[in-house]
Structures are given as structure tokens and as C-alpha cells.
Design a protein around this motif. Sequence first.
Motif, PDB file in Angstrom:
ATOM      1  N   UNK A 166       0.864  -1.187   0.000  1.00  0.00           N
ATOM      2  CA  UNK A 166       0.000   0.000   0.000  1.00  0.00           C
ATOM      3  C   UNK A 166       0.898   1.235   0.000  1.00  0.00           C
ATOM      4  N   UNK A 167       0.668   2.131  -0.937  1.00  0.00           N
ATOM      5  CA  UNK A 167       1.423   3.383  -1.026  1.00  0.00           C
ATOM      6  C   UNK A 167       0.537   4.497  -0.489  1.00  0.00           C
ATOM      7  N   UNK A 168       1.028   5.214   0.517  1.00  0.00           N
ATOM      8  CA  UNK A 168       0.240   6.283   1.127  1.00  0.00           C
ATOM      9  C   UNK A 168       0.851   7.629   0.740  1.00  0.00           C
ATOM     10  N   UNK A 182      -4.715   6.086  -0.340  1.00  0.00           N
ATOM     11  CA  UNK A 182      -4.018   4.802  -0.450  1.00  0.00           C
ATOM     12  C   UNK A 182      -4.056   4.327  -1.900  1.00  0.00           C
ATOM     13  N   UNK A 183      -2.893   3.929  -2.405  1.00  0.00           N
ATOM     14  CA  UNK A 183      -2.784   3.352  -3.740  1.00  0.00           C
ATOM     15  C   UNK A 183      -2.255   1.926  -3.604  1.00  0.00           C
ATOM     16  N   UNK A 184      -3.007   0.966  -4.114  1.00  0.00           N
ATOM     17  CA  UNK A 184      -2.573  -0.429  -4.055  1.00  0.00           C
ATOM     18  C   UNK A 184      -1.469  -0.670  -5.073  1.00  0.00           C
ATOM     19  N   UNK A 205       4.296  -2.109  -9.378  1.00  0.00           N
ATOM     20  CA  UNK A 205       3.234  -1.846 -10.345  1.00  0.00           C
ATOM     21  C   UNK A 205       2.105  -1.138  -9.615  1.00  0.00           C
ATOM     22  N   UNK A 206       2.001   0.169  -9.849  1.00  0.00           N
ATOM     23  CA  UNK A 206       1.012   0.984  -9.154  1.00  0.00           C
ATOM     24  C   UNK A 206       0.850   2.317  -9.872  1.00  0.00           C
ATOM     25  N   UNK A 207      -0.287   2.937  -9.657  1.00  0.00           N
ATOM     26  CA  UNK A 207      -0.575   4.233 -10.270  1.00  0.00           C
ATOM     27  C   UNK A 207       0.051   5.337  -9.417  1.00  0.00           C
ATOM     28  N   UNK A 208       1.354   5.511  -9.557  1.00  0.00           N
ATOM     29  CA  UNK A 208       2.091   6.522  -8.790  1.00  0.00           C
ATOM     30  C   UNK A 208       2.010   7.848  -9.529  1.00  0.00           C
ATOM     31  N   UNK A 209       1.656   8.903  -8.792  1.00  0.00           N
ATOM     32  CA  UNK A 209       1.451  10.222  -9.397  1.00  0.00           C
ATOM     33  C   UNK A 209       2.221  11.283  -8.623  1.00  0.00           C
ATOM     34  N   UNK A 210       2.330  12.498  -9.211  1.00  0.00           N
ATOM     35  CA  UNK A 210       2.894  13.610  -8.442  1.00  0.00           C
ATOM     36  C   UNK A 210       2.125  13.778  -7.140  1.00  0.00           C
ATOM     37  N   UNK A 211       2.834  13.923  -6.051  1.00  0.00           N
ATOM     38  CA  UNK A 211       2.198  13.996  -4.735  1.00  0.00           C
ATOM     39  C   UNK A 211       2.415  12.729  -3.927  1.00  0.00           C
ATOM     40  N   UNK A 212       2.799  11.630  -4.611  1.00  0.00           N
ATOM     41  CA  UNK A 212       3.152  10.398  -3.899  1.00  0.00           C
ATOM     42  C   UNK A 212       4.585  10.437  -3.375  1.00  0.00           C
ATOM     43  N   UNK A 213       5.430  11.264  -4.008  1.00  0.00           N
ATOM     44  CA  UNK A 213       6.847  11.306  -3.633  1.00  0.00           C
ATOM     45  C   UNK A 213       7.035  11.550  -2.138  1.00  0.00           C
ATOM     46  N   UNK A 221       1.158  -5.493   7.177  1.00  0.00           N
ATOM     47  CA  UNK A 221       1.174  -5.246   8.618  1.00  0.00           C
ATOM     48  C   UNK A 221       1.371  -3.773   8.941  1.00  0.00           C
ATOM     49  N   UNK A 222       1.387  -2.929   7.891  1.00  0.00           N
ATOM     50  CA  UNK A 222       1.533  -1.497   8.104  1.00  0.00           C
ATOM     51  C   UNK A 222       2.961  -1.047   8.314  1.00  0.00           C
ATOM     52  N   UNK A 223       3.933  -1.933   8.028  1.00  0.00           N
ATOM     53  CA  UNK A 223       5.346  -1.576   8.217  1.00  0.00           C
ATOM     54  C   UNK A 223       5.915  -0.961   6.941  1.00  0.00           C
ATOM     55  N   UNK A 224       6.786   0.017   7.104  1.00  0.00           N
ATOM     56  CA  UNK A 224       7.438   0.655   5.963  1.00  0.00           C
ATOM     57  C   UNK A 224       8.463  -0.300   5.360  1.00  0.00           C
ATOM     58  N   UNK A 225       8.370  -0.503   4.041  1.00  0.00           N
ATOM     59  CA  UNK A 225       9.386  -1.310   3.360  1.00  0.00           C
ATOM     60  C   UNK A 225      10.148  -0.480   2.315  1.00  0.00           C
ATOM     61  N   UNK A 226       9.702   0.779   2.131  1.00  0.00           N
ATOM     62  CA  UNK A 226      10.379   1.651   1.177  1.00  0.00           C
ATOM     63  C   UNK A 226       9.765   3.037   1.165  1.00  0.00           C
TER      64      UNK A 226
END
Length: 301
Positions: A166-168, A182-184, A205-213, A221-226
Motif C-alpha cells: 500500500x502506497x500512502x 491509499x494506492x494499491x 506496479x502501481x498508479x504513482x502520481x505527483x504527490x506520492x513522492x 502489517x503497516x510496516x514501511x518497506x520503502x
Amino acid sequence: MSGFFTHFQRLLSTLVSAVLLISTHANAATLVNCYDQKREMVTRTHPDNCQGQTVGDDEANAIRDRRRAYVQQSIDADKNPIIVGKRLMSIGAGFFVNTEGTLLTNAHVVKNCETLIVSRAGGELLPAHLIAIEPKIDLALIGTDFHPKQSAVFAPPDAPLPTSVAIIGYPNQGLPPIRPLLTQGIIMPSKLELTSSTPSPISIQADVRPGNSGGPVLDEFGRVIGVIFAAVDTPAVYKNTGRIVRDIGIAIPNRFSLVFLERNAITPTISKKITTETSKQDRILDEAGLFVARVECWRTN
């Protein structure tokens, strides 16, 4: 004869109105309120065409009211800048790595900013200051007077990468988001044999856009992996290779982030996965809202 035609026209008009009324009622009966949670929008559509969640009329109206308020807030923020004489240049994400108000974000999010403003999901906003920056790995630390009750938890640097993430962040939806979204995403198969300690960037593979940076990439589990820092430039890839590559985001693995934090005297929370631990997938966005923030870059007009 003219009376006959007049009577006929009236009758025909009545029949057309009745047919239209019946048709309208029939169409209305077959339409549903389709809720697109990602875009916070409700549309009326046929049940077979609904790609989101079907909601009742009351809930649909409440969602529309929230959307209108959201749009108005964004417009008002643009019309009434909070920094007099300066302009909002860009928006990124960051996340608290301790409860003293220190955020981790991308170096390019804060580059050449004269003023930094950090806002949280609840609407609070405060000025921020740059603590450390390393453009070579595109990471930066900024300080605020926020004291979050919860900071981000990192997966160990040698933990295997998950399949889905999950990308927040605050991805541009046509208007600057004021709340985190949230972007899956799915880790690209070629990267699954790697760990977050790998020196290679993580392809998602995700719809990453300006503002996600600057936003965190979380496991179930909600842990940061990157930390998200880029998206594949589709036109450039096509020009150089002839291949069409869409919706690929790139993240900085924990190996770099944790070393960067250590170099700057920050001791983040690191959690090993426990077999009895349950997945937090259903509430990841709610919990991430406690430690993810919007980072605004302001410069003189």
C-alpha cells in the motif's frame, strides 16, 4: 378539422409525456449509486458498470457533500495562500519517524523551497525546517513542532519483500489532495527474490502520481518497506526502447532509509513480523493517517 388536429396534438403530447415519465422511472429503477472510494466520488450507473461499491441515497448524498467541501477547500487554499508573497510550487508526502515531529521525505520534494509547510489529515498545519538532505539517495529529514502519538514502524532491512503493498501519499487527482490516499501496488515479480536491504530500487506496479513522492510503501502489517521517489516515464521509455510501460513506481529500500536515519541520530522503530500478528490491510489507511503528512514547498512568486 382544425379542432380534430388540436385534440390529436394534445393527446399525442400527453402520451409522449407519459412514455417519457415511464421511461425515466424505469431507467432510475435500474441505476445505482456507485461509490469510487479512491476518488471519493459517486456516480449513477447501471449495476453491471459499477466498478466500486453500491451505496444508498443518503450515503451517496453525504459523499457528494464531502466531495463538494473538499473541492471548495482546495479552491480556497489556492485563492488564499497562507504564505503572503509566495506561491505553492509543489506537494509531496512525508512520514514521522519519531514522536518529536521529524519527517522523512524525498530530497526533491524539499529542494529549493524557501518555506516548508506540513499539514496533517486533521487539517492542522505548521511551518517546517530542513534538518538533513542527501540528494544522491533522494532522502531528506524535516523538523516540525508536531508531536504525533504514533510514528512509522519499519520492517527489518533484511525482511523479504511482500507481494502486495500500500502506497500512502497525496497523489494528484486533478486537485491537490488535502487528505492522504491509499494506492494499491504489486511488487514486480523480478524483485520478489530481493529483500528491502537490497541496493536496488524497488519496482512497484502501481498508479504513482505527483504527490506520492516521499510517501511510505507499507506491507500488509503497516510496516514501511520503502519510500516512493519516482514513477517510470512512459514516453521516455517508449522513445528509447519501443516498449509501453505504464503505472510503475520506484521506491527507495529500507537499507538506504535506515542508514540515513542513523547517520542523523534518528532511531526509528523496527518491527519483526511475528507469526501471531494479524494483517492490518483493512485499516492501513486509517493507521497511516496518524504518521503520514502532506509536505508543501513554497517559493517567492
